[in-house]
Design a protein around this motif. Structure first.
Motif, PDB file in Angstrom:
ATOM      1  N   HIS A  32      -6.376   4.433  26.850  1.00 46.42           N
ATOM      2  CA  HIS A  32      -7.211   3.826  25.815  1.00 46.42           C
ATOM      3  C   HIS A  32      -6.762   2.398  25.498  1.00 46.42           C
ATOM      4  O   HIS A  32      -7.598   1.503  25.305  1.00 46.42           O
ATOM      5  CB  HIS A  32      -7.188   4.683  24.541  1.00 46.42           C
ATOM      6  N   LEU A  36      -8.674  -1.227  26.078  1.00 43.70           N
ATOM      7  CA  LEU A  36      -8.743  -2.276  25.068  1.00 43.70           C
ATOM      8  C   LEU A  36      -8.384  -3.614  25.687  1.00 43.70           C
ATOM      9  O   LEU A  36      -9.056  -4.633  25.455  1.00 43.70           O
ATOM     10  CB  LEU A  36      -7.794  -1.938  23.910  1.00 43.70           C
ATOM     11  N   ARG A 269     -11.362   3.571  18.526  1.00 44.02           N
ATOM     12  CA  ARG A 269     -12.451   2.958  19.299  1.00 44.02           C
ATOM     13  C   ARG A 269     -13.706   3.832  19.259  1.00 44.02           C
ATOM     14  O   ARG A 269     -14.821   3.322  19.160  1.00 44.02           O
ATOM     15  CB  ARG A 269     -11.994   2.716  20.740  1.00 44.02           C
ATOM     16  N   ASP A 278     -18.843  -1.659  16.918  1.00 46.52           N
ATOM     17  CA  ASP A 278     -18.071  -2.097  18.068  1.00 46.52           C
ATOM     18  C   ASP A 278     -18.131  -3.607  18.272  1.00 46.52           C
ATOM     19  O   ASP A 278     -17.104  -4.253  18.509  1.00 46.52           O
ATOM     20  CB  ASP A 278     -18.602  -1.381  19.312  1.00 46.52           C
TER      21      ASP A 278
END
Length: 470
Positions: A32, A36, A269, A278
């Protein structure tokens, strides 16, 4: 859509330069966080303002160097300081003064919802987050680590108990997600998400530990020597112990703690996407100092960087830094811009279209031009460190600067100097001070002009050093 973007600052505690798979770790797993990074800009010359936690945290919120603030060491309310060796630690202030107009106050004044979740470690109650511009404080106190462990009951100020056995990293992530879901939708928010992990104590969920124990066996890491035993510690408090350097990443518990952090980033997220935030949210990911590599079980290894938390070398201060803002910051971009902790304050104000406060963030330089245009020319000038303390990981008092490709360090025990060409020698193995006396003179002058400008405080000679270290 908000007039200004939301901001989430994810600050990890003690995360090392090599503690992410996207940074090159083959043992830790961070899908994750890796994603990013892929969706934003990464900085490969980003630094924490101090080799230990509290000063870097104070620097982020104030836009000032720790030496100017006089918050130069981790804030100790239990009388570990001053450390004594050949020198006696310099004095320092044990809180972020409320007279500082913090970054959170700037966002609060601009109408933002301001939330702090997680570790604070910037003073006792009079200097808690709510006195520095935060509307909400969940888990922030004078603690520098979870004193009762990572599993509920936490016995932690400003955080209610969870179900027995709940894991703190999961809880902090869940609290952040809940704040986002329950926000006032008419106003943007600034979320200061400062995890306690991966600071000691080394504790993680059993199933994650088991996974990494098996992975370590598959990779043959359980058969390797993980440590090198070094010199005795240079302080009276630990003179009977030896510096223990980890030379390979192989600790399953630490790997499991990193996995929990990564899962938390994934949850965050997912929440932003579910809430249609987002594209309206700037997300920053970094750490307050380097990985713990030479003491206190030495859970990680920062190689190819030298040493770790508590030292003057790269492993103590060079940090992963990723900034994501879809549609504004180019995905997959990489910046070689030199940057340090005070730069966050003016950077975020400029990105959000808020007035700059140069008298407050006087040591910071905005990275907005680079973030919005990777081809932009940018030179923030040299960056400085002043750590007039013994790190309880084995480091000794010193000051340093980074200027271009050069790293210059002065140590106060013996007034020795180091000069490294980081382009050729990122591991700081080859001191070239004797080869470049002109640069040594130039950097000595530059460093001491800065030290004088910030009115730096210094350690003093220990008149009882021989007796203390006997």
């Amino acid at each position: 859509m908000n007039m200004q973007p939301n901001v989430i600052m994810i600050l990890i505690d003690d995360l090392g330069w090599m503690d992410l798979s996207c940074q090159g770790s083959s043992f830790y797993e961070t899908p994750h966080i890796d994603q990013l990074r892929k969706e934003g800009m990464a900085f490969d010359q980003a630094y924490a303002a101090c080799p230990v936690c509290s000063p870097s945290r104070a620097s982020i919120l104030s836009g000032k160097y720790p030496a100017r603030l006089k918050v130069t060491d981790w804030i100790d309310h239990e009388n570990y300081h001053p450390c004594r060796g050949k020198l006696i630690d310099a004095p320092y202030i044990k809180e972020l003064p409320v007279s500082e107009f913090s970054m959170a106050k700037a966002f609060q004044e601009a109408g933002y919802q301001t939330w702090h979740v997680g570790k604070w470690h910037l003073g006792k109650e009079a200097a808690y987050p709510e006195h520095h511009g935060f509307d909400v404080n969940l888990g922030g106190s004078w603690w520098g680590h979870p004193k009762k462990g990572y599993f509920s009951p936490y016995h932690m100020e400003n955080l209610s108990e969870g179900p027995e056995g709940e894991y703190l990293t999961d809880r902090i992530g869940a609290e952040a997600a809940a704040l986002i879901r329950s926000r006032d939708r008419q106003r943007p928010f600034f979320l200061n998400l400062w995890h306690y992990a991966v600071h000691t104590p080394l504790q993680a969920k059993a199933e994650d530990i088991a996974y990494f124990e098996e992975k370590a066996k598959r990779m043959g890491l359980d058969q390797q020597d993980s440590f090198e035993i070094g010199d005795p510690f240079p302080i009276m408090q630990k003179k009977d112990k030896r510096i223990t350097r980890r030379i390979v990443q192989s600790d399953p518990v630490y790997a499991a703690m990193i996995k929990a952090l990564d899962d938390s980033v994934g949850q965050l997220r997912a929440t932003l996407k579910a809430e249609a935030l987002d594209e309206d949210t700037i997300v920053i990911f970094t750490s307050d100092n380097g990985g713990l590599a030479t003491a206190e079980h030495s859970p990680t290894c920062n190689f190819p960087l030298s040493e770790g938390k508590g030292w003057m070398y790269e492993g103590a201060v060079r940090e992963p830094l990723f900034v994501r803002w879809p549609g504004k910051i180019e995905a997959g971009s990489l910046s070689h811009a030199l940057t340090t902790s005070p730069d966050f304050y003016p950077t975020l104000l400029e990105l959000c279209g808020l007035p700059l406060r140069p008298q407050q963030h006087c040591d910071g330089v905005s990275l907005a031009p680079v973030l919005l245009n990777p081809q932009a020319k940018f030179d923030r000038g040299p960056i400085f460190w002043h750590y007039p303390h013994y790190g309880n990981q084995g480091g000794t008092p010193g000051s340093a600067l980074r200027c271009g490709k050069w790293k210059y360090i002065e140590f106060y025990e013996d007034h020795s100097v180091r000069l490294f060409d980081l382009e050729q020698d990122v591991s700081e193995k080859h001191n070239v001070a004797d080869v470049h006396p002109d640069l040594v003179r130039q950097f000595h002058s530059l460093l001491h002009e800065w030290l004088e400008a910030v009115d730096a405080w210094y350690p003093e000679v220990n008149p009882n050093a021989e007796q203390d270290m006997a």
